[in-house]
Each structure stands twice: as C-alpha cells, then as structure tokens.
Scaffold this motif. Structure first.
Motif, PDB file in Angstrom:
ATOM      1  N   SER A  28      10.028  -2.247  -6.465  1.00 51.94           N
ATOM      2  CA  SER A  28       9.669  -2.419  -5.063  1.00 51.94           C
ATOM      3  C   SER A  28      10.251  -1.289  -4.224  1.00 51.94           C
ATOM      4  N   LEU A  29       9.691  -1.135  -3.025  1.00 56.21           N
ATOM      5  CA  LEU A  29      10.190  -0.140  -2.080  1.00 56.21           C
ATOM      6  C   LEU A  29      11.624  -0.459  -1.670  1.00 56.21           C
ATOM      7  N   ALA A  30      11.931  -1.735  -1.476  1.00 60.28           N
ATOM      8  CA  ALA A  30      13.278  -2.117  -1.049  1.00 60.28           C
ATOM      9  C   ALA A  30      14.323  -1.695  -2.072  1.00 60.28           C
ATOM     10  N   ARG A  31      14.041  -1.918  -3.350  1.00 65.06           N
ATOM     11  CA  ARG A  31      15.008  -1.539  -4.387  1.00 65.06           C
ATOM     12  C   ARG A  31      15.141  -0.025  -4.510  1.00 65.06           C
ATOM     13  N   ASP A  69       4.132  14.279  -9.003  1.00 54.54           N
ATOM     14  CA  ASP A  69       5.160  15.305  -8.901  1.00 54.54           C
ATOM     15  C   ASP A  69       5.972  15.421 -10.186  1.00 54.54           C
ATOM     16  N   ALA A  70       6.197  14.296 -10.876  1.00 54.13           N
ATOM     17  CA  ALA A  70       6.925  14.338 -12.142  1.00 54.13           C
ATOM     18  C   ALA A  70       6.149  15.117 -13.192  1.00 54.13           C
ATOM     19  N   GLU A  71       4.839  14.973 -13.171  1.00 54.37           N
ATOM     20  CA  GLU A  71       4.007  15.715 -14.124  1.00 54.37           C
ATOM     21  C   GLU A  71       3.943  17.200 -13.769  1.00 54.37           C
ATOM     22  N   ALA A  72       3.884  17.484 -12.464  1.00 52.39           N
ATOM     23  CA  ALA A  72       3.766  18.877 -12.024  1.00 52.39           C
ATOM     24  C   ALA A  72       5.083  19.634 -12.136  1.00 52.39           C
ATOM     25  N   GLU A  73       6.214  18.935 -11.984  1.00 46.76           N
ATOM     26  CA  GLU A  73       7.517  19.578 -11.990  1.00 46.76           C
ATOM     27  C   GLU A  73       8.466  18.805 -12.897  1.00 46.76           C
ATOM     28  N   PRO A  74       8.497  19.128 -14.206  1.00 47.65           N
ATOM     29  CA  PRO A  74       9.355  18.384 -15.143  1.00 47.65           C
ATOM     30  C   PRO A  74      10.832  18.383 -14.767  1.00 47.65           C
ATOM     31  N   ALA A  75      11.293  19.404 -14.030  1.00 50.90           N
ATOM     32  CA  ALA A  75      12.700  19.439 -13.640  1.00 50.90           C
ATOM     33  C   ALA A  75      13.079  18.258 -12.748  1.00 50.90           C
ATOM     34  N   LEU A  76      12.094  17.672 -12.077  1.00 50.44           N
ATOM     35  CA  LEU A  76      12.353  16.534 -11.192  1.00 50.44           C
ATOM     36  C   LEU A  76      11.983  15.199 -11.825  1.00 50.44           C
ATOM     37  N   ALA A  77      11.519  15.215 -13.062  1.00 55.08           N
ATOM     38  CA  ALA A  77      11.008  13.987 -13.669  1.00 55.08           C
ATOM     39  C   ALA A  77      12.085  12.911 -13.763  1.00 55.08           C
ATOM     40  N   SER A  78      13.275  13.271 -14.228  1.00 52.45           N
ATOM     41  CA  SER A  78      14.353  12.281 -14.354  1.00 52.45           C
ATOM     42  C   SER A  78      14.747  11.723 -12.989  1.00 52.45           C
ATOM     43  N   PHE A  79      14.855  12.592 -12.000  1.00 60.66           N
ATOM     44  CA  PHE A  79      15.201  12.161 -10.643  1.00 60.66           C
ATOM     45  C   PHE A  79      14.155  11.203 -10.089  1.00 60.66           C
ATOM     46  N   THR A 111      14.843   7.265  -9.116  1.00 61.45           N
ATOM     47  CA  THR A 111      14.820   6.841  -7.716  1.00 61.45           C
ATOM     48  C   THR A 111      13.579   6.051  -7.335  1.00 61.45           C
ATOM     49  N   VAL A 112      12.468   6.273  -8.016  1.00 66.67           N
ATOM     50  CA  VAL A 112      11.213   5.625  -7.619  1.00 66.67           C
ATOM     51  C   VAL A 112      10.593   4.828  -8.761  1.00 66.67           C
ATOM     52  N   LEU A 113      10.261   5.508  -9.840  1.00 66.47           N
ATOM     53  CA  LEU A 113       9.384   4.918 -10.843  1.00 66.47           C
ATOM     54  C   LEU A 113      10.026   3.810 -11.661  1.00 66.47           C
ATOM     55  N   SER A 114      11.342   3.750 -11.696  1.00 63.77           N
ATOM     56  CA  SER A 114      12.007   2.681 -12.447  1.00 63.77           C
ATOM     57  C   SER A 114      12.198   1.411 -11.624  1.00 63.77           C
ATOM     58  N   HIS A 115      11.809   1.436 -10.356  1.00 64.56           N
ATOM     59  CA  HIS A 115      12.056   0.299  -9.471  1.00 64.56           C
ATOM     60  C   HIS A 115      10.774  -0.498  -9.218  1.00 64.56           C
ATOM     61  N   TRP A 122       0.829  -1.202   0.000  1.00 66.69           N
ATOM     62  CA  TRP A 122       0.000   0.000   0.000  1.00 66.69           C
ATOM     63  C   TRP A 122       0.867   1.258   0.000  1.00 66.69           C
ATOM     64  N   VAL A 123       1.876   1.287   0.881  1.00 71.88           N
ATOM     65  CA  VAL A 123       2.751   2.455   0.956  1.00 71.88           C
ATOM     66  C   VAL A 123       3.520   2.632  -0.354  1.00 71.88           C
ATOM     67  N   TRP A 124       3.993   1.543  -0.935  1.00 69.07           N
ATOM     68  CA  TRP A 124       4.726   1.629  -2.197  1.00 69.07           C
ATOM     69  C   TRP A 124       3.838   2.176  -3.305  1.00 69.07           C
ATOM     70  N   SER A 125       2.578   1.766  -3.336  1.00 71.63           N
ATOM     71  CA  SER A 125       1.659   2.307  -4.352  1.00 71.63           C
ATOM     72  C   SER A 125       1.436   3.794  -4.132  1.00 71.63           C
ATOM     73  N   GLN A 126       1.381   4.226  -2.868  1.00 71.50           N
ATOM     74  CA  GLN A 126       1.246   5.648  -2.572  1.00 71.50           C
ATOM     75  C   GLN A 126       2.469   6.416  -3.063  1.00 71.50           C
ATOM     76  N   ILE A 127       3.649   5.874  -2.801  1.00 73.48           N
ATOM     77  CA  ILE A 127       4.886   6.540  -3.199  1.00 73.48           C
ATOM     78  C   ILE A 127       4.942   6.694  -4.711  1.00 73.48           C
ATOM     79  N   LYS A 128       4.604   5.651  -5.445  1.00 72.11           N
ATOM     80  CA  LYS A 128       4.631   5.721  -6.910  1.00 72.11           C
ATOM     81  C   LYS A 128       3.601   6.721  -7.440  1.00 72.11           C
ATOM     82  N   ALA A 129       2.415   6.710  -6.840  1.00 70.11           N
ATOM     83  CA  ALA A 129       1.393   7.666  -7.285  1.00 70.11           C
ATOM     84  C   ALA A 129       1.834   9.099  -7.048  1.00 70.11           C
ATOM     85  N   GLU A 130       2.430   9.363  -5.886  1.00 65.05           N
ATOM     86  CA  GLU A 130       2.913  10.713  -5.588  1.00 65.05           C
ATOM     87  C   GLU A 130       4.072  11.106  -6.500  1.00 65.05           C
ATOM     88  N   ALA A 131       4.950  10.136  -6.813  1.00 60.15           N
ATOM     89  CA  ALA A 131       6.074  10.430  -7.705  1.00 60.15           C
ATOM     90  C   ALA A 131       5.578  10.761  -9.112  1.00 60.15           C
TER      91      ALA A 131
END
Length: 317
Positions: free
Chosen positions: A83-86, A63-73, A77-81, A51-60
């Motif tokens: 699981s939360l552990a990775r 934020d990537a859509e709202a702030e393109p400067a952070l999209a690559s970051f 760090t989040v969207l390419s992984h 559940w927490v991991w799904s929240q993190i991905k949704a928020e990422a």
C-alpha cells in the motif's frame, strides 16, 4: 562417489569444501516487466488512493527496468509494499532516522498514525501527490514525487507531528520537527495547520510558524516565511486562504490574512491583510490587481505568477 551420495566429512573433498569461504552476492532483483502507465486522470472518488498507488508501482517497475542501479532501491521503497501508506512510512522512516530516532521506531510511528487517520492523512497525501504532478512541469511522475520531493515528504512528516502535538506528545513532535528541518530544510511547527493539496515547490528554506494556518490547494515556493513579528505570544502567525500562491522568497509576518485565491509575488514582504483574489507585490507589499472577468482558476493551482504585473505603474525592467 555417485550422484546424490552424501559427502563423507573425513574425505579430502569434504575438508576442502569446509574451508571454502561463503560468498554472498548482493545483486539487484531481476528487471521487472514494464507496465503501461494509464494516461487518463484519476477519478474523483475514494478510489483515488488506489489509482495513485497503481501509478506509482507502474512507474517504479518502468524505472527499475530502465535503470538497474535503482532496482533494489525501488523494490525496497515501493514494489515490496502492499500500500501507499506502508511505502510512505518506510521511506520517511529511512529518510529521517538518526541515532536517537531509529528507523524502526519511526516506521511504526508513521504507519500507526496513517492507519489511525484513514479519512484525513491518507487522502491529504494523495491530494499532495496529485498537486505536485499537476502543477510542477518538472515532476517526472508520482513515484518521483513520493521518493524525491522533499517538500512533499516534509509535509507528510509534519502531519504526523501535528497529530502527536494534539495527543500531548509534544516532545516527540518537536524532535520530529527538528529532524525534518535538518534533513529537508523545511521548518514547520507541529502546531501549524496545513491543508490538503499543498505544494512546497523546491521547498528549501520554507518556515511556517506555530499559529499559522495554510488552506487547501496552496502553492508555496522556496524561502517563504510565514512568521511572527516579535516576542508576542498567542495567535501571531499568518492565515493563508485556499488556492493562494506565494512566490519564492516572500515573507508574510504577523496575524494577517491572505484571502482565498490571492497571490503574493516573489520577494514581497506582507504585513497587512491581502483581500481574496488580489495580488500583492513589493517591499512593503502593495495591491496591484483583482479577479479578472471569467477567471475561475485559483492561482495556487494555475501557478500563474505574473498576471496583473502590467498594472503596477512603478514596475520597470
């Protein structure tokens, strides 16, 4: 020359093409579709991590859509992984890497340790994320905590160092402690025991000694010291019970016990035991209150710093 016909290498066009510089543009990934972040609380089950991991991905994604400067970051760090552990292992490795502790070494170390302790380290990290989101009104989301809260990151790195310490890999554990102190300004000895649901709020200047024990659902603010009283060896550091709240700048010294649900006021110096559900304030600290009727919320979770202060007769403004 017709379409699809190969370009002869001796033609003027081919020569011109061969001398053209290759330009590689490093552009952020295209904006990701926004996802609706559920407002319901996480379930009390083994699915909390999912559940927490799904929240993190949704928020990422949001934020990537709202702030393109952070999209690559955010993608790295989040969207390419998967699981939360990775994601956590990758982010910690990049935060803590140095000329001697390479990011690839740290990534493998963090990931292997998290994988080897799925019933302890991973649930503790989830509990810490939930604690930060619930207790800190400045926490903008789970992704914000994962990526930006140095107190959260310092505790996760400490747990890995703690495992290394008990595996006999003490040189590496101490090297990791040193690097965490350098990067996050949080100094926790690898032998110290830290429970789950722990919040280091702001975290700067927190020091936790070798034989200290921090219970579950404890909240500690910045510039708190859980230290010893001199050069004596052995069991010489504080034992902090479950649900304790320790205010900013407080110092607890020696092998003293802070009982479950107790509070230590900001700037206090505690040298003796504090009973459960009591509040200690001052230098040297004195007790100013106990549990109120019907009050079942632990101060480490409520973050209530000021209850019972009116009962301290010497307190003036």
């Amino acid at each position: 020359m017709t379409a699809g016909q190969p370009l002869h290498t001796d033609s003027p066009a081919a020569v011109h093409q061969q001398h053209q510089p290759v330009i590689i543009k490093h552009l952020p990934p295209p904006p990701l579709p926004a996802s609706i972040v559920p407002s319901y609380p996480p379930p009390e089950s083994d699915a909390a991590e999912s559940w927490v991991w799904s929240q993190i991905k949704a928020e990422a994604r949001r934020d990537a859509e709202a702030e393109p400067a952070l999209a690559s970051f955010l993608y790295a760090t989040v969207l390419s992984h998967p699981s939360l552990a990775r994601s956590l292992a990758f982010h910690l490795a990049n935060k803590l890497c140095s000329s001697t502790l390479l990011s690839t070494l740290l990534y493998d170390l963090f990931l292997a340790t998290l994988a080897a302790h799925p019933s302890t380290l991973r649930p503790a990290a989830v509990a810490d994320l939930l604690a930060a989101r619930a207790r800190d009104p400045a926490c903008a989301g789970y992704a914000h905590c994962l990526l930006n809260y140095k107190g959260f990151l310092a505790v996760q790195a400490h747990r890995v160092a703690h495992v290394l310490w008990h595996q006999g890999r003490r040189a590496l554990a101490l090297a990791l402690q040193s690097r965490v102190a350098e990067v996050f300004a949080v100094d926790v000895h690898p032998a110290a025991v830290v429970g789950k649901g722990v919040l280091l709020d702001h975290a700067t200047g927190v020091v936790i000694g070798e034989t200290a024990v921090v219970g579950d659902n404890v909240s500690i603010l910045h510039h708190v010291t859980l230290g010893g009283t001199g050069k004596a060896v052995g069991d010489r550091h504080p034992k902090i019970g479950d649900g304790v709240l320790i205010g900013a700048g407080a110092t607890v010294l020696g092998n003293v016990r802070i009982g479950a649900g107790a509070k230590v006021g900001a700037g206090s110096v505690v040298l003796i035991d504090v009973p459960p559900r009591c509040t200690a304030v001052g230098n040297p600290a004195r007790l100013i209150g106990g549990k109120r009727q019907g009050d079942n919320v632990m101060p480490g979770e409520s973050m209530d710093h000021t209850s019972f202060i009116q009962q301290w007769s010497d307190y003036t403004i």
